[in-house]
Design an enzyme around this catalytic site. Structure first.
Site, PDB file in Angstrom:
ATOM      1  CG  ASP A  67      -0.289  -0.358   2.546  1.00  0.00           C
ATOM      2  OD1 ASP A  67       0.811  -0.436   2.694  1.00  0.00           O
ATOM      3  OD2 ASP A  67      -1.156  -0.748   3.456  1.00  0.00           O
ATOM      4  CG  ASN A 137      -9.152  -1.666  11.892  1.00  0.00           C
ATOM      5  OD1 ASN A 137      -8.317  -2.480  11.291  1.00  0.00           O
ATOM      6  ND2 ASN A 137      -9.537  -0.463  11.377  1.00  0.00           N
ATOM      7  CG  HIS A 139      -6.020  -2.204   8.625  1.00  0.00           C
ATOM      8  ND1 HIS A 139      -6.131  -0.994   9.464  1.00  0.00           N
ATOM      9  CD2 HIS A 139      -4.649  -2.319   8.839  1.00  0.00           C
ATOM     10  CE1 HIS A 139      -5.000  -0.503   9.839  1.00  0.00           C
ATOM     11  NE2 HIS A 139      -4.252  -1.414   9.213  1.00  0.00           N
ATOM     12  CD  GLU A 144      -9.046   1.100   7.677  1.00  0.00           C
ATOM     13  OE1 GLU A 144      -9.197   0.087   8.474  1.00  0.00           O
ATOM     14  OE2 GLU A 144      -8.329   1.970   7.855  1.00  0.00           O
TER      15      GLU A 144
HETATM   16  C1  GLP Z   1      -0.792   0.030   8.843  1.00  0.00           C
HETATM   17  C2  GLP Z   1      -0.478  -0.520   7.367  1.00  0.00           C
HETATM   18  C3  GLP Z   1      -0.141  -2.281   7.487  1.00  0.00           C
HETATM   19  C4  GLP Z   1       0.268  -2.345   8.716  1.00  0.00           C
HETATM   20  C5  GLP Z   1      -0.931  -2.048   9.798  1.00  0.00           C
HETATM   21  C6  GLP Z   1       0.017  -2.363  11.251  1.00  0.00           C
HETATM   22  O1  GLP Z   1      -1.814   1.116   8.405  1.00  0.00           O
HETATM   23  N1  GLP Z   1      -1.020  -0.327   6.155  1.00  0.00           N
HETATM   24  O2  GLP Z   1       0.202  -2.616   6.375  1.00  0.00           O
HETATM   25  O3  GLP Z   1       0.330  -4.181   8.879  1.00  0.00           O
HETATM   26  O4  GLP Z   1      -1.340  -0.717   9.597  1.00  0.00           O
HETATM   27  O5  GLP Z   1       1.084  -1.406  11.695  1.00  0.00           O
HETATM   28  P1  GLP Z   1       2.006  -1.458  12.632  1.00  0.00           P
HETATM   29  O6  GLP Z   1       2.771  -2.688  12.187  1.00  0.00           O
HETATM   30  O7  GLP Z   1       2.597  -0.312  12.695  1.00  0.00           O
HETATM   31  O8  GLP Z   1       1.265  -1.885  13.835  1.00  0.00           O
END
Ligand code: GLP
Length: 243
Positions: A67, A137, A139, A144
């Site tokens: 992403d 959540n 995702h 989402e």
């Molecule tokens: C972000 C990214 C995801 C990631 C997730 C968790 O928003 N778009 O690809 O896996 O949220 O992030 P983190 O590893 O900082 O907890």
């Protein structure tokens, strides 16, 4: 789903690194799906160490990131392009730059950018192994709750909770983009293999919901789709596992 329990973040990063290095050795021209966020940072550090000690080469490796924020240029320190260059690719001397792919969040035609990204993945023969993190959540990527399981790479409206969680990387909440481009859920599910990294108590509820044996597989909890994939490995540390 195969669950590997590890002690802490360090061990999660080491196990994930070993896993990927083994794959890179096994496959001809491996296609890796990569993630951003805090979770895979340790993995990238370990991979750089392995590269520096000549234990792995990235010649012939192709990568696709999950992403990118809409509206942030590659040079913006908050963009996922910048993150990937800074934390990984700038330290890997033998990966060819044309094999590195992230969605372009500043494309004039975002819909076309999404379609083009899908074509590139297909041309590369699909992702061999996709690294995933998980949002609180549920995702995955930036898909989402409520995102159709049939979604392909698309423009997403970010949840307020996700913007809040990611605001730690920005000067203020107002600077956090409201949209992103994300591989779709179906796109992610077409990866031949998936490793999901989970660390910290902040993820405990999401992980528990994912692992509940009789829980519903529902678009309200995007990660639940992983139950339908036949080759998923979860590497989770102690803090992320509810007692
Ligand atoms: C972000 C990214 C995801 C990631 C997730 C968790 O928003 N778009 O690809 O896996 O949220 O992030 P983190 O590893 O900082 O907890």
């Amino acid at each position: 789903m195969n669950l590997i329990k590890v002690k802490d973040y360090e061990e999660m990063s080491n196990r994930a690194c070993e896993y990927l290095v083994k794959k890179i050795h096994e496959l001809d021209n491996p296609v890796l799906g990569l993630a951003t966020g805090s979770t895979p940072e340790g993995l990238y550090k370990r991979l750089i160490e392995k590269y520096n000690s000549d234990e792995v080469s990235f010649k012939g490796v192709t990568t696709f990131n999950l992403d990118e924020y809409v509206g942030l240029s590659k040079e913006d320190p908050q963009s996922y392009h910048y993150y990937m260059m800074d934390k990984f690719f700038n330290h890997i001397g033998d990966i060819s730059s044309e094999n590195i792919h992230l969605p372009n969040g500043t494309a004039e035609d975002l819909e076309q950018e999404c379609k083009d990204y899908e074509v590139l993945i297909r041309k590369a023969g699909h992702v061999d192994i996709q690294v995933l993190g998980i949002g609180k959540n549920g995702h995955i990527g930036f898909n989402e709750p409520g995102t159709p399981f049939t979604s392909r790479t698309h423009v997403v409206e970010l949840d307020e909770s996700t913007r809040q969680a990611n605001s730690r990387f920005f000067d203020s909440m107002d600077d956090v983009p409201k949209q992103a481009i994300s591989m779709g859920i179906e796109t992610i599910m077409e990866s031949k293999e998936i490793i999901l990294l989970v660390s910290g108590e902040g993820k405990a509820e999401a992980l528990a919901r994912l692992l509940e044996t009789d829980a519903e597989t529902t678009e309200d909890f995007p990660a639940s789709v992983l139950r339908k994939h036949n080759h998923v490995t979860i590497i989770a540390d102690e803090a992320s596992r509810l007692k």
